[in-house]
Design a protein around this motif. Structure first.
Motif, PDB file in Angstrom:
ATOM      1  N   PHE A  77       4.900   3.351  -7.104  1.00 51.83           N
ATOM      2  CA  PHE A  77       4.303   2.023  -7.062  1.00 51.83           C
ATOM      3  C   PHE A  77       3.056   2.001  -6.178  1.00 51.83           C
ATOM      4  CE2 PHE A  77       3.954  -2.250  -5.190  1.00 51.83           C
ATOM      5  CZ  PHE A  77       3.866  -3.019  -6.337  1.00 51.83           C
ATOM      6  N   ASP A  78       3.166   2.539  -4.960  1.00 55.13           N
ATOM      7  CA  ASP A  78       2.016   2.411  -4.058  1.00 55.13           C
ATOM      8  C   ASP A  78       0.971   3.507  -4.254  1.00 55.13           C
ATOM      9  OD1 ASP A  78       2.501   4.656  -2.078  1.00 55.13           O
ATOM     10  OD2 ASP A  78       4.285   3.511  -1.623  1.00 55.13           O
ATOM     11  N   MET A  79       1.367   4.652  -4.807  1.00 57.39           N
ATOM     12  CA  MET A  79       0.396   5.737  -4.984  1.00 57.39           C
ATOM     13  C   MET A  79      -0.394   5.637  -6.283  1.00 57.39           C
ATOM     14  SD  MET A  79       2.265   9.173  -3.543  1.00 57.39           S
ATOM     15  CE  MET A  79       0.778  10.134  -3.826  1.00 57.39           C
ATOM     16  N   MET A  80       0.260   5.161  -7.340  1.00 55.74           N
ATOM     17  CA  MET A  80      -0.361   5.205  -8.658  1.00 55.74           C
ATOM     18  C   MET A  80      -0.698   3.831  -9.240  1.00 55.74           C
ATOM     19  SD  MET A  80      -0.661   8.385  -9.420  1.00 55.74           S
ATOM     20  CE  MET A  80      -0.007  10.017  -9.026  1.00 55.74           C
ATOM     21  N   MET A  81       0.127   2.840  -8.939  1.00 60.60           N
ATOM     22  CA  MET A  81       0.008   1.583  -9.673  1.00 60.60           C
ATOM     23  C   MET A  81      -0.914   0.557  -9.036  1.00 60.60           C
ATOM     24  SD  MET A  81       3.898   1.128 -11.037  1.00 60.60           S
ATOM     25  CE  MET A  81       4.739   2.506 -11.794  1.00 60.60           C
ATOM     26  N   ILE A  82      -0.885   0.450  -7.710  1.00 65.89           N
ATOM     27  CA  ILE A  82      -1.628  -0.646  -7.085  1.00 65.89           C
ATOM     28  C   ILE A  82      -2.886  -0.257  -6.301  1.00 65.89           C
ATOM     29  CG2 ILE A  82       0.439  -2.086  -6.979  1.00 65.89           C
ATOM     30  CD1 ILE A  82       0.529  -1.508  -3.941  1.00 65.89           C
ATOM     31  N   PRO A  83      -3.241   1.030  -6.163  1.00 59.83           N
ATOM     32  CA  PRO A  83      -4.439   1.342  -5.379  1.00 59.83           C
ATOM     33  C   PRO A  83      -5.733   0.724  -5.902  1.00 59.83           C
ATOM     34  CG  PRO A  83      -3.108   3.311  -5.584  1.00 59.83           C
ATOM     35  CD  PRO A  83      -2.524   2.269  -6.515  1.00 59.83           C
ATOM     36  N   LYS A  84      -5.781   0.363  -7.189  1.00 57.81           N
ATOM     37  CA  LYS A  84      -7.024  -0.158  -7.765  1.00 57.81           C
ATOM     38  C   LYS A  84      -6.962  -1.656  -8.057  1.00 57.81           C
ATOM     39  CE  LYS A  84      -8.573   4.222  -9.734  1.00 57.81           C
ATOM     40  NZ  LYS A  84      -9.059   4.926 -10.961  1.00 57.81           N
ATOM     41  N   ILE A  85      -6.010  -2.357  -7.409  1.00 60.21           N
ATOM     42  CA  ILE A  85      -5.948  -3.794  -7.691  1.00 60.21           C
ATOM     43  C   ILE A  85      -7.194  -4.513  -7.181  1.00 60.21           C
ATOM     44  CG2 ILE A  85      -3.428  -3.865  -7.787  1.00 60.21           C
ATOM     45  CD1 ILE A  85      -3.387  -5.037  -4.995  1.00 60.21           C
ATOM     46  N   GLY A  86      -7.844  -3.934  -6.179  1.00 58.28           N
ATOM     47  CA  GLY A  86      -9.093  -4.527  -5.701  1.00 58.28           C
ATOM     48  C   GLY A  86     -10.183  -4.499  -6.753  1.00 58.28           C
ATOM     49  N   LYS A  87     -10.034  -3.612  -7.728  1.00 62.13           N
ATOM     50  CA  LYS A  87     -10.986  -3.521  -8.842  1.00 62.13           C
ATOM     51  C   LYS A  87     -10.438  -4.198 -10.095  1.00 62.13           C
ATOM     52  CE  LYS A  87     -12.993   0.826  -7.184  1.00 62.13           C
ATOM     53  NZ  LYS A  87     -13.295   2.252  -7.513  1.00 62.13           N
ATOM     54  N   GLY A  88      -9.347  -4.934  -9.911  1.00 62.57           N
ATOM     55  CA  GLY A  88      -8.785  -5.676 -11.028  1.00 62.57           C
ATOM     56  C   GLY A  88      -7.929  -4.864 -11.974  1.00 62.57           C
ATOM     57  N   LYS A  89      -7.460  -3.682 -11.515  1.00 57.64           N
ATOM     58  CA  LYS A  89      -6.699  -2.799 -12.392  1.00 57.64           C
ATOM     59  C   LYS A  89      -5.304  -2.527 -11.831  1.00 57.64           C
ATOM     60  CE  LYS A  89     -10.835  -0.253 -13.882  1.00 57.64           C
ATOM     61  NZ  LYS A  89     -11.469   1.093 -13.916  1.00 57.64           N
ATOM     62  N   PHE A  90      -4.337  -2.504 -12.723  1.00 61.08           N
ATOM     63  CA  PHE A  90      -2.971  -2.092 -12.419  1.00 61.08           C
ATOM     64  C   PHE A  90      -2.686  -0.897 -13.314  1.00 61.08           C
ATOM     65  CE2 PHE A  90       1.578  -2.152 -13.441  1.00 61.08           C
ATOM     66  CZ  PHE A  90       2.137  -2.168 -12.174  1.00 61.08           C
ATOM     67  N   ILE A  91      -2.417   0.253 -12.724  1.00 60.79           N
ATOM     68  CA  ILE A  91      -2.260   1.495 -13.477  1.00 60.79           C
ATOM     69  C   ILE A  91      -0.780   1.766 -13.720  1.00 60.79           C
ATOM     70  CG2 ILE A  91      -2.879   3.930 -13.593  1.00 60.79           C
ATOM     71  CD1 ILE A  91      -5.262   2.009 -13.331  1.00 60.79           C
TER      72      ILE A  91
ATOM     73  N   GLN B  39       9.195 -13.110  -3.953  1.00 56.97           N
ATOM     74  CA  GLN B  39       9.158 -13.001  -2.494  1.00 56.97           C
ATOM     75  C   GLN B  39       8.874 -11.575  -2.043  1.00 56.97           C
ATOM     76  OE1 GLN B  39      12.634 -14.676  -0.570  1.00 56.97           O
ATOM     77  NE2 GLN B  39      12.588 -16.533  -1.821  1.00 56.97           N
ATOM     78  N   ALA B  40       9.400 -10.599  -2.776  1.00 51.90           N
ATOM     79  CA  ALA B  40       9.216  -9.201  -2.409  1.00 51.90           C
ATOM     80  C   ALA B  40       7.799  -8.703  -2.673  1.00 51.90           C
ATOM     81  CB  ALA B  40      10.220  -8.332  -3.167  1.00 51.90           C
ATOM     82  N   MET B  41       7.210  -9.132  -3.778  1.00 52.15           N
ATOM     83  CA  MET B  41       5.955  -8.538  -4.208  1.00 52.15           C
ATOM     84  C   MET B  41       4.790  -8.752  -3.236  1.00 52.15           C
ATOM     85  SD  MET B  41       5.024  -6.394  -6.339  1.00 52.15           S
ATOM     86  CE  MET B  41       6.546  -6.420  -7.285  1.00 52.15           C
ATOM     87  N   PRO B  42       4.627  -9.940  -2.638  1.00 48.34           N
ATOM     88  CA  PRO B  42       3.535 -10.059  -1.657  1.00 48.34           C
ATOM     89  C   PRO B  42       3.677  -9.072  -0.503  1.00 48.34           C
ATOM     90  CG  PRO B  42       4.313 -12.230  -2.306  1.00 48.34           C
ATOM     91  CD  PRO B  42       5.283 -11.237  -2.878  1.00 48.34           C
ATOM     92  N   LEU B  43       4.899  -8.795  -0.083  1.00 46.36           N
ATOM     93  CA  LEU B  43       5.128  -7.820   0.989  1.00 46.36           C
ATOM     94  C   LEU B  43       4.834  -6.407   0.502  1.00 46.36           C
ATOM     95  CD1 LEU B  43       8.504  -9.266   2.353  1.00 46.36           C
ATOM     96  CD2 LEU B  43       6.208  -9.618   3.288  1.00 46.36           C
ATOM     97  N   ALA B  44       5.119  -6.166  -0.770  1.00 42.48           N
ATOM     98  CA  ALA B  44       4.920  -4.830  -1.325  1.00 42.48           C
ATOM     99  C   ALA B  44       3.454  -4.464  -1.477  1.00 42.48           C
ATOM    100  CB  ALA B  44       5.630  -4.727  -2.674  1.00 42.48           C
ATOM    101  N   ILE B  45       2.595  -5.446  -1.681  1.00 42.57           N
ATOM    102  CA  ILE B  45       1.174  -5.136  -1.901  1.00 42.57           C
ATOM    103  C   ILE B  45       0.306  -5.461  -0.701  1.00 42.57           C
ATOM    104  CG2 ILE B  45       1.459  -5.529  -4.377  1.00 42.57           C
ATOM    105  CD1 ILE B  45      -0.189  -8.110  -4.020  1.00 42.57           C
ATOM    106  N   ASN B  46       0.906  -6.003   0.347  1.00 41.77           N
ATOM    107  CA  ASN B  46       0.118  -6.445   1.496  1.00 41.77           C
ATOM    108  C   ASN B  46      -0.689  -5.303   2.111  1.00 41.77           C
ATOM    109  OD1 ASN B  46      -0.590  -8.494   3.603  1.00 41.77           O
ATOM    110  ND2 ASN B  46       0.477  -7.010   4.905  1.00 41.77           N
ATOM    111  N   HIS B  47      -0.097  -4.097   2.152  1.00 45.75           N
ATOM    112  CA  HIS B  47      -0.815  -2.964   2.773  1.00 45.75           C
ATOM    113  C   HIS B  47      -2.047  -2.596   1.961  1.00 45.75           C
ATOM    114  CE1 HIS B  47       1.796  -0.922  -0.203  1.00 45.75           C
ATOM    115  NE2 HIS B  47       0.792  -0.058  -0.287  1.00 45.75           N
ATOM    116  N   GLN B  48      -2.039  -2.906   0.660  1.00 43.29           N
ATOM    117  CA  GLN B  48      -3.204  -2.614  -0.170  1.00 43.29           C
ATOM    118  C   GLN B  48      -4.307  -3.644   0.019  1.00 43.29           C
ATOM    119  OE1 GLN B  48      -3.232   0.250  -2.103  1.00 43.29           O
ATOM    120  NE2 GLN B  48      -5.392  -0.184  -2.340  1.00 43.29           N
ATOM    121  N   ILE B  49      -3.884  -4.889   0.274  1.00 38.70           N
ATOM    122  CA  ILE B  49      -4.842  -5.965   0.469  1.00 38.70           C
ATOM    123  C   ILE B  49      -5.415  -5.951   1.875  1.00 38.70           C
ATOM    124  CG2 ILE B  49      -5.141  -8.478   0.428  1.00 38.70           C
ATOM    125  CD1 ILE B  49      -2.722  -8.577  -1.472  1.00 38.70           C
ATOM    126  N   ASN B  50      -4.522  -5.655   2.848  1.00 37.09           N
ATOM    127  CA  ASN B  50      -4.932  -5.651   4.273  1.00 37.09           C
ATOM    128  C   ASN B  50      -4.599  -4.276   4.870  1.00 37.09           C
ATOM    129  OD1 ASN B  50      -5.585  -8.585   4.446  1.00 37.09           O
ATOM    130  ND2 ASN B  50      -3.401  -8.802   4.015  1.00 37.09           N
TER     131      ASN B  50
END
Length: 290
Positions: free
Chosen positions: A147-161, A277-288
């Motif tokens: 999840f954190d290595m492949m799927m969300i690293p590019k959410i800042g560019k509008g992409k979910f892999i 509730q879980a998902m904001p915590l799961a992606i927070n490190h990618q956003i901040n």
């Protein structure tokens, strides 16, 4: 008198979350440092051993049997219960799409066989063992999972892999929930079978549903893009991990979910954290990232 748990691999993703979960329930938590401590000394007096050790894929065939033998020997002497975070590798490519406690462990690939043989060793040993079996992890921080290595690293560019078919079901586990369940099961260990295989239902999501959940948590729409496997195939001669990542590729194109009947019967009051509730915590490190 409080219970005592020894966490092996306390700095890893499962061990870190397990430490928090057991502490929250009032357990005395011990950590083990393989570099400076002797397992026999640290394990003495522990009621439960959480085996969070997880070598890298290329080391499974050599290290997992050794670590398994070591933990079994110690647990036999100390009479401790061992809790292991199991996975779905045991079932194999030809398994049914719904995984239950009694589903045949029919994997024929090397990583699947390592897991089958590891669990068989615990079963044969007589050591009281709890296998808490889950799908892919979603963590509160970057910890080297899909999840954190492949799927969300590019959410800042509008992409979910996504690495496979986005229209089929896939099993996921929110680590704070999974380890909270481990702590609760530890407290009822004497009432469980000596070898307890307990599938953890977690979340069942298609790739599109997961993308939608991440989009909602992120606050912006994301475009689902299929992962390109070609670079991993090209890297195979030079990157030892590539062989094993490709070996498990079938997991992303095989629909599967984990049946919760056994788990729900044991912990009927367990409350799963809602995905929203879980998902904001799961992606927070990618956003901040700071």
């Amino acid at each position: 008198m409080s219970n005592t748990v020894l966490i092996l691999g306390g700095r890893g993703r499962f061990g870190r979350n397990a430490t928090k979960a057991f502490q929250a329930r009032g357990w005395e938590v011990r950590q083990f440092d393989r570099k400076s401590e002797n397992l026999w000394d640290v394990a003495w007096g522990a009621d439960v051993i959480v085996n969070g050790w997880n070598p890298l894929y290329p080391d499974w065939a050599t290290q997992v049997p050794k670590l398994t033998k070591q933990v079994i020997e110690v647990a036999k002497s100390t009479k401790a219960t061992v809790i292991i975070p199991g996975n779905v590798y045991n079932y194999g490519k030809d398994a049914p799409s719904v995984y239950k406690a009694g589903t045949l462990h029919g994997a024929k690939n090397p990583l699947g066989r390592v897991r089958i043989e590891m669990e068989a060793a615990y079963r044969a040993s007589g050591v009281r063992t709890i296998i808490l079996r889950a799908g892919d992890f979603i963590d509160t921080q970057a910890s080297g999972n899909w999840f954190d290595m492949m799927m969300i690293p590019k959410i800042g560019k509008g992409k979910f892999i996504y690495p496979g078919n986005p229209d089929i079901e896939h099993a996921w586990a929110w680590l704070p929930d999974l380890t909270r369940a481990a702590a609760e099961l530890a407290e009822m260990r004497d009432d469980l079978p000596s070898f307890a295989d307990i599938p953890f239902p977690g979340y069942t999501l298609t790739g599109r549903e997961l993308c939608a959940a991440v989009s909602k948590a992120y606050g912006k729409p994301l475009r689902l893009k299929k992962m390109n496997w070609l670079p991993i195939q090209i890297a195979r001669p030079f990157w030892p991990m590539a062989k094993y990542v490709l070996e498990m590729r079938y997991q992303w194109n095989k629909p599967h979910r984990i049946d919760g009947a056994t788990f729900d019967a044991l912990l009927p009051d367990f409350e799963t954290t809602p995905l929203e509730q879980a998902m904001p915590l799961a992606i927070n490190h990618q956003i901040n990232p700071d």
